[in-house]
Design a protein around this motif. Structure first.
Motif, PDB file in Angstrom:
ATOM      1  N   CYS A   1     -12.989  -4.201 -13.190  1.00 15.66           N
ATOM      2  CA  CYS A   1     -11.521  -3.775 -13.824  1.00 15.66           C
ATOM      3  C   CYS A   1     -12.218  -2.541 -14.578  1.00 15.66           C
TER       4      CYS A   1
ATOM      5  N   ASP B   1      -6.878 -19.381 -15.800  1.00 11.60           N
ATOM      6  CA  ASP B   1      -7.055 -17.997 -13.917  1.00 11.60           C
ATOM      7  C   ASP B   1      -7.793 -18.596 -13.573  1.00 11.60           C
TER       8      ASP B   1
ATOM      9  N   ASN C   1     -15.116 -13.290 -14.975  1.00  7.51           N
ATOM     10  CA  ASN C   1     -15.676 -12.371 -13.564  1.00  7.51           C
ATOM     11  C   ASN C   1     -16.388 -11.608 -13.779  1.00  7.51           C
TER      12      ASN C   1
ATOM     13  N   HIS D   1      -9.948 -12.285 -18.643  1.00  6.38           N
ATOM     14  CA  HIS D   1      -9.545 -11.387 -18.142  1.00  6.38           C
ATOM     15  C   HIS D   1      -9.089 -10.480 -18.624  1.00  6.38           C
TER      16      HIS D   1
ATOM     17  N   ASN E   1      -0.381 -14.478 -14.974  1.00 14.90           N
ATOM     18  CA  ASN E   1      -1.129 -14.545 -15.765  1.00 14.90           C
ATOM     19  C   ASN E   1      -0.132 -13.767 -16.792  1.00 14.90           C
TER      20      ASN E   1
ATOM     21  N   SER F   1      -5.563 -15.231  -6.873  1.00 18.15           N
ATOM     22  CA  SER F   1      -5.337 -13.618  -6.481  1.00 18.15           C
ATOM     23  C   SER F   1      -6.062 -13.462  -5.234  1.00 18.15           C
TER      24      SER F   1
ATOM     25  N   GLN G   1     -10.744 -16.279  -9.939  1.00 17.37           N
ATOM     26  CA  GLN G   1     -12.551 -16.006  -9.002  1.00 17.37           C
ATOM     27  C   GLN G   1     -13.265 -17.528  -8.966  1.00 17.37           C
TER      28      GLN G   1
ATOM     29  N   GLY H   1      -0.491 -11.531  -7.450  1.00 16.63           N
ATOM     30  CA  GLY H   1      -1.610 -11.653  -7.945  1.00 16.63           C
ATOM     31  C   GLY H   1      -1.637 -11.789  -8.744  1.00 16.63           C
ATOM     32  N   ALA H   2      -3.138 -12.373  -9.313  1.00 14.31           N
ATOM     33  CA  ALA H   2      -3.152 -13.077 -10.710  1.00 14.31           C
ATOM     34  C   ALA H   2      -2.627 -12.138 -11.647  1.00 14.31           C
ATOM     35  N   SER H   3      -2.710 -11.305 -11.871  1.00 17.91           N
ATOM     36  CA  SER H   3      -2.332 -10.401 -13.071  1.00 17.91           C
ATOM     37  C   SER H   3      -0.891 -11.115 -13.343  1.00 17.91           C
TER      38      SER H   3
ATOM     39  N   SER I   1      -6.028  -9.350 -17.990  1.00 17.29           N
ATOM     40  CA  SER I   1      -4.924  -9.606 -17.711  1.00 17.29           C
ATOM     41  C   SER I   1      -4.258 -10.535 -18.565  1.00 17.29           C
TER      42      SER I   1
ATOM     43  N   LYS J   1      -9.731 -11.929  -3.709  1.00 15.70           N
ATOM     44  CA  LYS J   1     -10.681 -12.577  -3.680  1.00 15.70           C
ATOM     45  C   LYS J   1     -11.304 -13.864  -2.703  1.00 15.70           C
TER      46      LYS J   1
ATOM     47  N   MET K   1      -9.667 -19.580 -18.385  1.00 18.90           N
ATOM     48  CA  MET K   1     -10.232 -19.235 -17.428  1.00 18.90           C
ATOM     49  C   MET K   1     -10.805 -20.043 -16.484  1.00 18.90           C
TER      50      MET K   1
HETATM   51  N1  PMP Z   1      -8.704 -12.799 -13.727  1.00 19.13           N
HETATM   52  C1  PMP Z   1      -9.348 -12.740 -13.041  1.00 19.13           C
HETATM   53  C2  PMP Z   1     -10.687 -13.078 -13.288  1.00 19.13           C
HETATM   54  C3  PMP Z   1      -9.551 -11.513 -12.694  1.00 19.13           C
HETATM   55  O1  PMP Z   1     -11.748 -11.553 -12.088  1.00 19.13           O
HETATM   56  C4  PMP Z   1      -8.913 -10.392 -12.070  1.00 19.13           C
HETATM   57  C5  PMP Z   1      -9.808  -9.196 -10.447  1.00 19.13           C
HETATM   58  N2  PMP Z   1     -10.562  -8.906 -10.909  1.00 19.13           N
HETATM   59  C6  PMP Z   1      -7.665 -10.625 -11.987  1.00 19.13           C
HETATM   60  C7  PMP Z   1      -7.541 -11.416 -13.052  1.00 19.13           C
HETATM   61  C8  PMP Z   1      -6.919  -9.655 -11.984  1.00 19.13           C
HETATM   62  O2  PMP Z   1      -6.350  -9.750 -10.466  1.00 19.13           O
HETATM   63  P1  PMP Z   1      -5.063  -9.142  -9.769  1.00 19.13           P
HETATM   64  O3  PMP Z   1      -5.901  -7.349  -9.801  1.00 19.13           O
HETATM   65  O4  PMP Z   1      -5.082  -9.265  -8.402  1.00 19.13           O
HETATM   66  O5  PMP Z   1      -3.985  -9.218 -10.279  1.00 19.13           O
END
Ligand code: PMP
Length: 395
Positions: free
Chosen positions: A335, A184, A159, A104, A73, A207, A187, A68-70, A106, A210, A155
């Motif tokens: 989040c 990132d 978000n 975000h 990142n 991710s 979104q 995923g994105a977290s 993360s 999304k 980013m």
């Molecule tokens: N970056 C952004 C801008 C997000 O909106 C989100 C999810 N809310 C994330 C990172 C993290 O994504 P994930 O939960 O899939 O790791």
């Protein structure tokens, strides 16, 4: 029920589900195996990679699957320091990172972790619409010693408010200063047109959940020729960058979901923009003047995301009543919900801590229907009237 929380997560695409299903059951081979089941899994994985690459203008070898994105990142941001050990980093204080003030968690929390390792982090201010100042970035870069900024992370789309940054322009500027650029794009991918050939970015994270893909899947675009240290060592999967047996079904679902969203982008954009615009128009008619403000500039916002700040009414109270009325929405971002502190994004936009707690985020995707606008606006107007009437009774 009306789902008005697409920025939080989306429903898995039916096509993606059907394409992925065989790889959960009959075609269960390990992509590293040399027998026919393994070869079939490997072929599906590489086809998925190629489809994702095509959807964002990349080459297949520039795509690395992640959870995923977290993860993506954290990977790129923790690469700063050039692979030095923590002890070394603490001693010499390696370089600097430039991020936006509205990242975000993360990204922001990883930047804060770097700070604890003596890496300087600078957060660029944003304007009232949530747009990063390119001039502030230029000043920062000009003031830094050459080679002293190791990474910029800004980013693509926010978000909480949907603000879209001028990534191409920022990337061009960073190129002239030779600073690696990570965005990132969680979104943005699958929601607005995006082609890495024009973006001047070195790293881009996304991710799957999304954009109607599965949860727990994402990818990193890592431009060819840009050095990155592996995040996981082991079996050498993902060109040695991220070891571990690949999630074949997840990769297949991610690829088909993205391709489908990209193919429907123009249609979805018209629909979701119309829904968000209609909600604002209906609320302007239904509620007293000054009852709410819309955050950001429509022309520089994701089509399906709006953030409304209400006057003297808590966002969490509104969202609770919306839920009782069958409308799923969020305060700020999912989040950070559950916590009572105002979001750093809202504060960076110049909202007071009280105003920052008075926002509702509504977000829509291709699963929404144009008629959702009227229902959501009516439910929100009802919630607002109910809360303000109770407030009047208490006075
Ligand atoms: N970056 C952004 C801008 C997000 O909106 C989100 C999810 N809310 C994330 C990172 C993290 O994504 P994930 O939960 O899939 O790791």
């Amino acid at each position: 029920m009306i789902y008005a929380d697409a920025a939080s997560t989306t429903r898995l695409s039916q096509t993606a589900l059907e394409k992925a299903f065989p790889f959960l059951r009959d075609s269960f081979g390990n992509p590293s195996s040399r027998h026919s089941l393994g070869v079939a899994a490997k072929r599906a994985l590489e086809e998925a990679r190629a489809l994702i690459a095509e959807s964002i203008g990349a080459e297949p070898e520039e795509i690395v699957f992640t959870s995923g994105a977290s993860e993506a990142n954290a990977w790129i941001i923790s690469n700063v320091g050039g692979g030095k050990t923590d002890a070394e980093t603490r001693r010499v204080g390696v370089g600097r990172v430039v991020a936006s003030a509205i990242e975000h968690p993360s990204v922001r929390k990883m930047c804060e972790a770097l700070k604890r390792r003596n890496v300087g982090v600078e957060y660029l201010p944003v304007d009232r619409d949530g747009i990063v100042s390119v001039d502030a970035l230029k000043t920062t870069l000009a003031a830094a010693r050459k080679g002293n900024v190791n990474l910029s992370t800004i980013m693509f789309a926010n978000n909480e408010i949907g603000a879209i940054q001028p990534i191409e322009e920022i990337g061009a500027l960073l190129r002239t200063f030779d600073v690696p650029f990570h965005t990132d794009a969680t979104q943005a991918v699958g929601h607005i047109p995006l082609d890495v050939r024009n973006l001047n970015v070195d790293f881009l994270t996304a991710s799957a959940h999304k954009f109607n893909g599965p949860k727990g899947m994402g990818f990193l675009f890592c431009r060819r020729g840009v050095a990155v240290l592996p995040i996981l060592e082991g079996g050498g999967q993902e060109r040695g960058l991220r070891a571990g047996t690949e999630n074949v079904a997840g990769a297949v679902a991610t690829a088909y979901a993205l391709a489908e969203n990209v193919a429907n982008l123009a249609e979805t954009t018209v629909k979701t923009r119309r829904i968000t615009t209609e909600i604002v128009e209906r609320l302007q008619t239904a509620l007293p003047q000054g009852a709410f403000t819309v955050v950001g500039d429509e022309a520089r916002r994701l089509p399906g995301t709006i953030n409304l700040v209400f006057k003297d009414v808590r966002g969490d109270a509104l969202v609770q009543i919306l839920d009782l009325k069958g409308v799923c929405a969020s305060t700020g971002s999912a989040c950070s919900s559950g916590k009572t502190e105002p979001s750093p994004t809202a504060l960076a936009l110049g909202f007071s801590p009280e105003a920052a707690k008075s926002s509702v985020r509504l977000s829509f995707d291709r699963d929404n229907s144009p008629s959702d606008a009227a229902v959501v606006a009516e439910a929100l107007a009802f919630a607002y009237r109910k809360i303000t009437a109770a407030q009047r009774r208490q006075r």
